[in-house]
Design a protein around this motif. Structure first.
Motif, PDB file in Angstrom:
ATOM      1  N   LEU A 199      48.333   7.063 139.616  1.00  0.00           N
ATOM      2  CA  LEU A 199      46.985   6.558 139.860  1.00  0.00           C
ATOM      3  C   LEU A 199      46.759   6.165 141.312  1.00  0.00           C
ATOM      4  O   LEU A 199      45.609   5.983 141.725  1.00  0.00           O
ATOM      5  CB  LEU A 199      46.714   5.337 138.973  1.00  0.00           C
ATOM      6  CG  LEU A 199      46.690   5.576 137.472  1.00  0.00           C
ATOM      7  CD1 LEU A 199      46.482   4.254 136.735  1.00  0.00           C
ATOM      8  CD2 LEU A 199      45.588   6.568 137.105  1.00  0.00           C
ATOM      9  N   ALA A 200      47.820   6.006 142.073  1.00  0.00           N
ATOM     10  CA  ALA A 200      47.658   5.511 143.445  1.00  0.00           C
ATOM     11  C   ALA A 200      48.651   6.246 144.358  1.00  0.00           C
ATOM     12  O   ALA A 200      48.496   7.437 144.597  1.00  0.00           O
ATOM     13  CB  ALA A 200      47.837   3.996 143.467  1.00  0.00           C
ATOM     14  N   SER A 201      49.657   5.554 144.879  1.00  0.00           N
ATOM     15  CA  SER A 201      50.617   6.191 145.788  1.00  0.00           C
ATOM     16  C   SER A 201      51.301   7.376 145.114  1.00  0.00           C
ATOM     17  O   SER A 201      51.560   7.360 143.913  1.00  0.00           O
ATOM     18  CB  SER A 201      51.673   5.172 146.221  1.00  0.00           C
ATOM     19  OG  SER A 201      51.067   4.036 146.808  1.00  0.00           O
ATOM     20  N   ASN A 202      51.594   8.405 145.914  1.00  0.00           N
ATOM     21  CA  ASN A 202      52.261   9.574 145.348  1.00  0.00           C
ATOM     22  C   ASN A 202      53.485   9.945 146.182  1.00  0.00           C
ATOM     23  O   ASN A 202      53.808   9.290 147.183  1.00  0.00           O
ATOM     24  CB  ASN A 202      51.290  10.747 145.200  1.00  0.00           C
ATOM     25  CG  ASN A 202      50.827  11.327 146.527  1.00  0.00           C
ATOM     26  OD1 ASN A 202      51.115  10.797 147.603  1.00  0.00           O
ATOM     27  ND2 ASN A 202      50.086  12.424 146.463  1.00  0.00           N
ATOM     28  N   ASP A 203      54.152  10.997 145.763  1.00  0.00           N
ATOM     29  CA  ASP A 203      55.408  11.385 146.402  1.00  0.00           C
ATOM     30  C   ASP A 203      55.209  11.711 147.878  1.00  0.00           C
ATOM     31  O   ASP A 203      56.050  11.359 148.718  1.00  0.00           O
ATOM     32  CB  ASP A 203      56.017  12.587 145.665  1.00  0.00           C
ATOM     33  CG  ASP A 203      57.374  12.981 146.214  1.00  0.00           C
ATOM     34  OD1 ASP A 203      58.310  12.158 146.103  1.00  0.00           O
ATOM     35  OD2 ASP A 203      57.505  14.079 146.765  1.00  0.00           O
TER      36      ASP A 203
END
Length: 333
Positions: A199-203
């Protein structure tokens, strides 16, 4: 932890050593929100408490202040009450400006937000970093704070950088990013935990951060979360050395091994959306939470933590708690 002597403390005005180092200077959020005409998919809003629909329902094209002035006033009063508690503990409280007419016009039907300072920028050690937000209606949220943080960065000589702008998406999941939001970032000296729920930070954001911080001796650890948990700070609060408030069920791979020997004050998954975990350490001996979570406060008191209670029902109904509403510029013992 990194210890700053008196001389360094005078010279280093932007620095965050840990989640529980003494809070000295903080940016406290404003209370502006206009929902998008077309809200995100229901799955993307699963993190919100059930009462959010009452506080956040609005007439299309109107801000919360216009559609629910009584809720707006209560919301502002909550933030002022939090400011009063922080000042009583000798914390310098700064406020971002309001969104201007041009910014609101640019946002248009996409809506706008200027309500949770934790996410659009964040501080790690001597780095002040502008983030990259997944929800489109939040992507100009850094602008009201930028006047303030730019001035502080130029005066202090901190390391001021920004996450690359996210790619423009033609699908419903926000695109490839990179995304990196302050609510996902918890600091323990030179070990940085970054939540990843989808939903927010990603890889891509996590890899960018690791690449930035590695030369300074930092370790960045991605932490996978359930897809209905917005940020890591909704599931984990590092209160003082060796003591944490945590919802273990929110972690897909278990609580990070670096915290395996910490005392756990457990919170149920049903309380995560209520922001039961999202309290705010002022020091390692003082913690702020909502009276709705007296059980958490009583457990912390048994571990030598003095608990301050502030009613934050409106802010929580908007999807954020005490940590969400604040962003430190200086946290150091």
């Amino acid at each position: 932890m990194i210890s700053l002597g008196a001389e360094a403390m005078d010279a280093t005005r932007i620095f965050v050593d840990s989640e529980f180092a003494r809070l000295r200077t903080v940016v406290l959020a404003e209370c502006e929100f206009r929902a998008p005409d077309a809200m995100p998919l229901p799955a993307d809003l699963a993190f919100l408490p059930q009462q959010a629909s009452a506080a956040g329902s609005q007439t299309p094209g109107r801000s919360l202040a216009e559609s629910h002035p009584d809720v707006q006033r209560a919301w502002e009063a909550e933030r002022e009450a939090l400011a009063a508690v922080l000042r009583r503990h000798q914390v310098e409280v700064l406020r971002p400006r309001k969104l201007n007419a041009a910014e609101k016009a640019f946002a248009g039907a996409r809506g706008y937000a200027n309500f949770f300072t934790r996410d659009p920028f964040f501080t790690i050690g001597p780095f002040l970093i502008e983030g990259s937000l997944r929800f489109v209606y939040r992507r100009i949220e850094v602008l009201p704070a930028r006047d303030l943080i730019f001035d502080w960065a130029m005066r202090t000589g901190c390391l001021y950088v920004a996450v690359p702008q996210p790619a423009i998406a033609d699908d419903d999941d926000g695109g490839a990013g990179p995304f990196l939001e302050g609510g996902d970032i918890l600091i323990l000296g030179r070990h940085v935990f970054v939540g990843q729920s989808g939903l927010a930070s990603n890889d891509a954001g996590i890899r960018w951060l690791a690449n930035l911080l590695r030369p300074m001796g930092y370790t960045v650890e991605g932490v996978r979360l359930r897809p209905d948990v917005l940020h890591l700070d909704c599931a984990l609060s590092l209160v003082r050395p060796g003591v944490m408030v945590v919802c273990e069920d929110a972690f897909l791979d278990g609580v990070p091994s670096a915290l395996a020997n910490w005392t756990r004050i457990a919170v149920g998954l049903d309380e995560v959306a209520q922001l039961a975990v999202n309290g705010l350490p002022v020091t390692s001996d003082i913690y702020i939470t909502d009276p709705a979570f007296a059980a958490v406060g009583e457990a912390l008191a048994r571990h030598g933590v003095a608990v301050e209670y502030v009613d934050f029902a409106i802010s929580r109904s908007m999807g954020g708690g005490f940590r969400c509403s604040t962003q430190p510029l200086l946290r150091a013992d």
